[in-house]
Structures are given as C-alpha cells and as structure tokens.
Design an enzyme around this catalytic site. Structure first.
Site, PDB file in Angstrom:
ATOM      1  N   SER A  38       1.153  -1.315  -0.192  1.00 15.73           N
ATOM      2  CA  SER A  38      -0.004  -0.107   0.356  1.00 15.73           C
ATOM      3  C   SER A  38       0.811   0.909  -0.265  1.00 15.73           C
ATOM      4  O   SER A  38       0.253   2.195   0.017  1.00 15.73           O
ATOM      5  CB  SER A  38      -0.762  -0.304   1.410  1.00 15.73           C
ATOM      6  OG  SER A  38      -0.551  -0.296   2.008  1.00 15.73           O
ATOM      7  N   ASN A 125      -2.095  -2.329  13.935  1.00  9.71           N
ATOM      8  CA  ASN A 125      -3.714  -2.068  13.479  1.00  9.71           C
ATOM      9  C   ASN A 125      -4.122  -0.952  14.051  1.00  9.71           C
ATOM     10  O   ASN A 125      -4.741  -0.256  13.555  1.00  9.71           O
ATOM     11  CB  ASN A 125      -3.862  -3.245  14.143  1.00  9.71           C
ATOM     12  CG  ASN A 125      -3.642  -4.300  13.119  1.00  9.71           C
ATOM     13  OD1 ASN A 125      -3.800  -4.323  12.373  1.00  9.71           O
ATOM     14  ND2 ASN A 125      -4.295  -5.998  14.054  1.00  9.71           N
ATOM     15  N   THR A 170     -40.408  26.238 -10.157  1.00  7.36           N
ATOM     16  CA  THR A 170     -40.561  24.665  -9.670  1.00  7.36           C
ATOM     17  C   THR A 170     -40.475  23.758 -10.824  1.00  7.36           C
ATOM     18  O   THR A 170     -41.760  24.478 -11.768  1.00  7.36           O
ATOM     19  CB  THR A 170     -41.454  24.952  -8.628  1.00  7.36           C
ATOM     20  OG1 THR A 170     -42.768  25.442  -9.538  1.00  7.36           O
ATOM     21  CG2 THR A 170     -41.388  25.925  -7.471  1.00  7.36           C
ATOM     22  N   HIS A 171     -39.869  22.765 -10.206  1.00  2.00           N
ATOM     23  CA  HIS A 171     -40.580  21.753 -11.581  1.00  2.00           C
ATOM     24  C   HIS A 171     -39.436  22.475 -13.042  1.00  2.00           C
ATOM     25  O   HIS A 171     -40.250  22.109 -14.052  1.00  2.00           O
ATOM     26  CB  HIS A 171     -42.065  21.535 -12.162  1.00  2.00           C
ATOM     27  CG  HIS A 171     -42.698  21.312 -10.720  1.00  2.00           C
ATOM     28  ND1 HIS A 171     -43.046  19.852 -10.726  1.00  2.00           N
ATOM     29  CD2 HIS A 171     -43.381  22.028 -10.328  1.00  2.00           C
ATOM     30  CE1 HIS A 171     -43.709  20.156  -9.145  1.00  2.00           C
ATOM     31  NE2 HIS A 171     -44.403  21.331  -8.842  1.00  2.00           N
ATOM     32  N   SER A 292     -13.800  25.531 -27.269  1.00  2.00           N
ATOM     33  CA  SER A 292     -13.964  24.115 -28.380  1.00  2.00           C
ATOM     34  C   SER A 292     -12.338  24.143 -28.918  1.00  2.00           C
ATOM     35  O   SER A 292     -11.734  25.116 -29.855  1.00  2.00           O
ATOM     36  CB  SER A 292     -15.489  24.203 -29.099  1.00  2.00           C
ATOM     37  OG  SER A 292     -15.361  23.156 -29.739  1.00  2.00           O
ATOM     38  N   LYS A 298     -17.362  28.547 -29.503  1.00  2.00           N
ATOM     39  CA  LYS A 298     -18.040  28.373 -28.144  1.00  2.00           C
ATOM     40  C   LYS A 298     -17.142  28.836 -27.139  1.00  2.00           C
ATOM     41  O   LYS A 298     -16.233  29.163 -27.282  1.00  2.00           O
ATOM     42  CB  LYS A 298     -17.726  26.892 -28.402  1.00  2.00           C
ATOM     43  CG  LYS A 298     -19.062  26.439 -28.941  1.00  2.00           C
ATOM     44  CD  LYS A 298     -19.626  24.914 -28.597  1.00  2.00           C
ATOM     45  CE  LYS A 298     -20.132  24.391 -27.231  1.00  2.00           C
ATOM     46  NZ  LYS A 298     -20.593  23.132 -27.075  1.00  2.00           N
ATOM     47  N   ASN A 300     -17.697  27.555 -22.882  1.00  2.36           N
ATOM     48  CA  ASN A 300     -17.246  25.926 -22.275  1.00  2.36           C
ATOM     49  C   ASN A 300     -18.121  25.572 -21.269  1.00  2.36           C
ATOM     50  O   ASN A 300     -16.707  26.328 -20.241  1.00  2.36           O
ATOM     51  CB  ASN A 300     -17.289  24.781 -23.015  1.00  2.36           C
ATOM     52  CG  ASN A 300     -17.290  24.282 -24.435  1.00  2.36           C
ATOM     53  OD1 ASN A 300     -18.658  24.988 -24.580  1.00  2.36           O
ATOM     54  ND2 ASN A 300     -17.096  23.931 -24.973  1.00  2.36           N
ATOM     55  N   GLU A 305     -19.000  21.821 -14.919  1.00  3.60           N
ATOM     56  CA  GLU A 305     -19.063  20.684 -15.142  1.00  3.60           C
ATOM     57  C   GLU A 305     -18.975  19.877 -14.942  1.00  3.60           C
ATOM     58  O   GLU A 305     -19.085  18.222 -14.768  1.00  3.60           O
ATOM     59  CB  GLU A 305     -18.898  20.076 -16.763  1.00  3.60           C
ATOM     60  CG  GLU A 305     -19.862  20.840 -18.193  1.00  3.60           C
ATOM     61  CD  GLU A 305     -19.564  20.641 -19.355  1.00  3.60           C
ATOM     62  OE1 GLU A 305     -20.967  20.182 -20.287  1.00  3.60           O
ATOM     63  OE2 GLU A 305     -18.992  21.580 -19.684  1.00  3.60           O
ATOM     64  N   TYR A 332      -8.968  -6.120  13.477  1.00  2.00           N
ATOM     65  CA  TYR A 332      -8.988  -6.000  11.949  1.00  2.00           C
ATOM     66  C   TYR A 332      -8.388  -6.925  10.502  1.00  2.00           C
ATOM     67  O   TYR A 332      -8.702  -7.608  11.068  1.00  2.00           O
ATOM     68  CB  TYR A 332      -7.102  -5.713  11.996  1.00  2.00           C
ATOM     69  CG  TYR A 332      -6.742  -4.910  11.141  1.00  2.00           C
ATOM     70  CD1 TYR A 332      -6.947  -3.796  10.457  1.00  2.00           C
ATOM     71  CD2 TYR A 332      -5.602  -5.676   9.916  1.00  2.00           C
ATOM     72  CE1 TYR A 332      -6.175  -3.306   9.598  1.00  2.00           C
ATOM     73  CE2 TYR A 332      -4.927  -4.913   8.653  1.00  2.00           C
ATOM     74  CZ  TYR A 332      -5.227  -4.106   8.395  1.00  2.00           C
ATOM     75  OH  TYR A 332      -4.464  -3.831   7.607  1.00  2.00           O
ATOM     76  N   GLN A 337      -7.368  -1.823   4.362  1.00  2.00           N
ATOM     77  CA  GLN A 337      -6.520  -1.537   3.594  1.00  2.00           C
ATOM     78  C   GLN A 337      -6.815  -0.595   2.737  1.00  2.00           C
ATOM     79  O   GLN A 337      -6.612   0.326   2.004  1.00  2.00           O
ATOM     80  CB  GLN A 337      -5.102  -2.130   2.950  1.00  2.00           C
ATOM     81  CG  GLN A 337      -4.077  -1.535   2.644  1.00  2.00           C
ATOM     82  CD  GLN A 337      -2.968  -2.524   1.887  1.00  2.00           C
ATOM     83  OE1 GLN A 337      -2.319  -2.488   3.170  1.00  2.00           O
ATOM     84  NE2 GLN A 337      -2.346  -2.823   1.244  1.00  2.00           N
TER      85      GLN A 337
HETATM   86  N1  ARG Z   1      -1.319  -0.991   4.777  1.00  2.00           N
HETATM   87  C1  ARG Z   1      -2.210  -1.695   6.912  1.00  2.00           C
HETATM   88  C2  ARG Z   1      -3.655  -1.193   6.137  1.00  2.00           C
HETATM   89  O1  ARG Z   1      -3.636  -0.018   5.778  1.00  2.00           O
HETATM   90  C3  ARG Z   1      -1.223  -1.248   7.666  1.00  2.00           C
HETATM   91  C4  ARG Z   1      -1.659  -2.149   9.116  1.00  2.00           C
HETATM   92  C5  ARG Z   1      -1.624  -4.004   8.650  1.00  2.00           C
HETATM   93  N2  ARG Z   1      -2.285  -4.633   9.600  1.00  2.00           N
HETATM   94  C6  ARG Z   1      -1.924  -6.409   9.724  1.00  2.00           C
HETATM   95  N3  ARG Z   1      -2.335  -6.627  10.556  1.00  2.00           N
HETATM   96  N4  ARG Z   1      -1.575  -6.767   8.647  1.00  2.00           N
HETATM   97  O2  ARG Z   1      -4.252  -1.799   6.575  1.00  2.00           O
END
Ligand code: ARG
Length: 473
Positions: A38, A125, A170-171, A292, A298, A300, A305, A332, A337
């Site tokens: 991650s 955790n 309205t509407h 455009s 144009k 825009n 948007e 957990y 993640q």
């Molecule tokens: N990268 C993990 C997350 O975002 C951190 C916690 C990981 N904990 C574990 N028990 N593997 O959740």
C-alpha cells in the site's frame, strides 16, 4: 495521488528483506508483494505516521518502558526521516509494503538497533488507525476553512445582487421571481450545514486508538492517555476490538463529503443552465471558461461540469467503504487497507471542487442583469400575486386562484401579459381590481412583498446577508 497499481519488478526476492518475522522461509512472490503493498498510496500518511510514532516513543520513556536516551535517538531519527521526505530524498518502494514498515526500516538504517524498539507496545493496526484519524482531522480542518471561503464568495456576490431579480423555478417552470441574492444565499445555507456537519464528525474522528495493540491491548504498562493528549485527541477508544476495526468516522466523513458534492453539483448545474444561450442569465469570464477545439464560437462551462461529474466519484467511495465494512468480522482485516484510496481521493476531490467553485463565484460569473430583468418581466410569474391581491381584499383564496386562472388563459389566447391588461379588462374578471394592481404585479413589488421570515423580500435578504456575514466572523 499515485493510485496505479505498482509494478512487481521492483519487489525483491530475498526473504530476509521482508518486514515480518523469520517464520517465513521463502520470499513473497513479487506479484503478490506488489498486490499486498500500500506504500504507493499510504505514503500520504507519512507525516502523521511520524508524529504518531514520536508521541508513542515519548510515552514509552514517560512510562519507563524505554530509557530516555533511546527514545531521544528514535525521536531524532524520525525527525530526520521527516526532513528526508520533505526534501524528496525518502522514496520507499514496494519492498517496504506500507508506510509504517517503510519508516521503521529507514529508522533502523539511520540509528541502528535502537530503531527496532520503536514498535514496542503497539501494532500496525492501532498505528494505521491513528494515522488515518490524524490525517482526517487535519483535512477536515482544511476543508472547513475552504467552505468558509466558498461562503464568503457567495455572500460577496449576493451583496452585489440584492436588487437583481431572477426567475425562481419549481419543476424547472417559472414560478415566482426572487432576488438573485436570495438564490445565492440558499447555497450559503447548504454550505453552513456542511461546515457544521464536519465539525460534529470531527468529534468522532478525534478519538485515539493508539495503544490498543493488534486487537486486545498490550502487556506493557503503556499510558494511552498520555499519547492521546500528546496528539491532541479529545478522547480514547474504550474497547480494543472496536477501536482497531472501527471506520465509522471515515464513513461519516464520506457522507459529509458526498453532501458537499451534492450541494456543489446543484450549483454547478444551475451555472451550466444559466450560461446556456437559452437562459443567457450569466456569461462566463475568460478566466473560468474553456474553448472548443473545433467550434470557434464556443465558450464551455468546463469547471461546473467537472464539479458535477466529480461528485460521482465521492458517492462511489462512500458506497465502497460501506460495502468493505459490512461483512468484516472483528477485528482488523486486510480489507481495511482499501479504506485509504477512498478517503484520500474524496479529500482531494472535495478540496479541488471547493477551490474551483470559489474562484468561479469570485471571478467567473458575469450576471446579465438586463437579460434577467427582461426575463422576470415577461412571464406569468406574478400570477400568484394577483390571486393574493384579491385574497387580501376578502375574496377567498381558492376563488381568487380560479379567477386568475381564467385571466391567464385569456391573456395567453391574446398573446398578452398580465401587465398589458387595461383596468376595464381587469375589472371584467373582478370588480375589486383597481389602479394599484399594476404596482402589485411589478416584479420588484412581487419580490419585496414576500417579507415573511426566510422569504425573498429585500428586507429579509438584507438581514440574511447580515446574519451570514456575522457567521463568517
Ligand atoms: N497497510 C495496512 C493497512 O493499511 C496497515 C495495517 C496492517 N496490519 C496487518 N495486520 N496486516 O491496513
């Protein structure tokens, strides 16, 4: 935010390189390592991770778990990592798995074995829970500030347009004219609720899970109150299983973020309509409109948007986190993640949209006052006022309503507006009509007359602006 999936090629195959215990004999498959990682998105948490670790290590020495000299070395090492990161020198790859392991690894590289003591009495955790809460607390603070700026821009624009009238719908059918300021202040009110809501959610974001351990607490004599206080948390989770796996606060944030996007998107939609040839109520200034590639004439409304379009991703993130959570057994699970990209992207999107809409309000909209004036004078949106006129003279409202219905029908048949009728024509429909009917149906009077609390009457709008200004200070 780098949300693309990391390439597996940079994963190393040596089991000694893995951050977890020696129970593993062979290395992780590089594709799995990349899948598991991650770091490519949770690096966004690094500053909060460092701050959380510094509080944790101070607590370890405060409670006598770690000698002060070691705690100081760790604190300084963490501070060095912060500097390295800020200078762009700390760019961990996926071999570190996540930001928490990346920091610990670097710490050990920098200060040696003492760095291995940082993780005493906590788990990733409670650590990641702490990081997200610190991150969100900070971001909510920033978003609330941005909401204030957005409201400021609305009030300033409203002040310039108290006397400017715009058809109220309205509407999407013309209903009754209103002061343009009143229309803009409707968005001020929505933004005010957004601001309040985030303040309330902040209360539940600002609770410390640090020291809950992996799921059950820790045998070390830690002091959770100490770290909570160091980090400015207002309270502590009271149950370790709940605290390490709770993401209610993040879901609440995504709800609030979604409502902000609903409000911005409604305003965006109106600007898009108003800027069309058909409405012609507003011209977009060059600094906020785009051209455009093929049609040279144009201009825009890309900004509104995009805001309207981006609302979808925030709603999607809310949905995704709800679904992630609903089947999770305590405590957990790695599914958690998946909360991060949803949270980060929502924060980035909401901030960008608030900023762009604030600029649009401040310099992007040139209201076409004469066009608006013509619009409110050329329709039957004063018909209710004719009925109110008779009702004020004692005609029961439902009868008055029916009389005006026939009046409008007759006008339509002759291609006339109410204001074009002569007094004898009026009186053919009801003898109570007198000369002052013309003032009563003039758009300015129609608006001014609605002086009930919360209505569009100029006095009400003036007061609403004053209240709004006082809320901003
Ligand atoms: N990268 C993990 C997350 O975002 C951190 C916690 C990981 N904990 C574990 N028990 N593997 O959740």
């Amino acid at each position: 935010m780098a949300s693309s999936f990391p390439s597996a090629s940079s994963a190393k195959a040596d089991p000694g390189d893995q951050p977890w215990s020696q129970r593993f004999e062979s290395a992780l498959n590089p594709v799995i390592a990349a899948f598991n990682a991650s770091i490519h998105f949770d690096i966004a948490l690094i500053e909060y991770d460092l701050t959380g670790s510094q509080a944790h290590v101070q607590m370890l020495t405060h409670t006598g778990i770690l000698p002060a000299a070691e705690a100081n070395a760790i604190t300084e090492g963490l501070e060095r990592i912060r500097q390295e990161y800020r200078q762009g020198q700390f760019q961990p790859g996926i071999e570190a798995e996540d930001v928490h392991f990346a920091v610990e690894r670097r710490l050990i590289e920098l200060i040696g074995d003492t760095g291995k003591k940082l993780h005493t009495g906590r788990s990733r955790n409670d650590q990641v829970g702490t990081d997200i809460r610190l991150y969100l607390r900070d971001q909510i603070h920033q978003i609330r500030h941005q909401i204030r700026q957005f409201q400021q821009a609305l009030v300033s624009l409203a002040e310039d347009h108290i006397q400017t009238l715009i058809p109220g719908y309205t509407h999407l059918q013309r209903a009754q004219p209103v002061s343009l300021a009143h229309h803009l202040l409707a968005y001020f009110e929505m933004a005010e609720r957004d601001w309040q809501r985030l303040g309330e959610i902040q209360q539940r974001v600002n609770i410390s899970p640090l020291g809950l351990g992996a799921l059950a607490g820790t045998p070390f004599p830690i002091d959770r109150h100490y770290t909570a206080q160091q980090l400015g948390f207002r309270d502590l989770y009271r149950n370790s299983l709940d605290g390490v796996s709770d993401r209610d606060f993040a879901i609440e944030f995504l709800c609030a973020a979604s409502l902000i996007m609903v409000h911005l998107s409604r305003l965006a939609e109106e600007v898009i309509l108003w800027a069309s040839e058909e409405f012609g109520f507003v011209k977009l200034s060059d600094s906020c409109a785009t051209g455009s590639s093929i049609m040279p004439q144009k201009k825009n409304p890309d900004v509104p948007e995009l805001v309207r379009g981006k609302s979808g991703r925030v709603f999607g993130h809310l949905q995704s986190l709800l679904v992630i959570m609903k089947g999770l057994p305590l405590a957990y699970n790695k599914d958690l993640q998946e909360d991060k990209e949803a949270i980060f992207d929502s924060v980035i999107t909401v901030k960008a949209c608030l900023e762009a809409m604030t600029i649009l309000l401040s310099e992007g909209l040139e209201f076409q006052v004469s066009r608006l004036q013509a619009a409110v004078g050329e329709d039957f949106s004063n018909a209710t006022d004719v009925a109110d006129y008779l009702a004020a003279k004692g005609v029961p409202f439902r009868d008055a309503y029916n009389i005006v219905g026939t009046l409008v029908k007759a006008c339509l048949a002759e291609g006339k507006l109410l204001k074009d009728l002569t007094l004898p024509e009026w009186q053919r429909f009801h003898p109570q009509f007198t000369e002052n009917i013309y003032t009563a149906i003039a758009p300015e009077q129609v608006v001014a007359a609605r002086n009930s609390f919360g209505g569009t009457g100029f006095e009400q709008v003036q007061q609403a602006i004053e209240v709004a200004r006082s809320q901003l200070h």
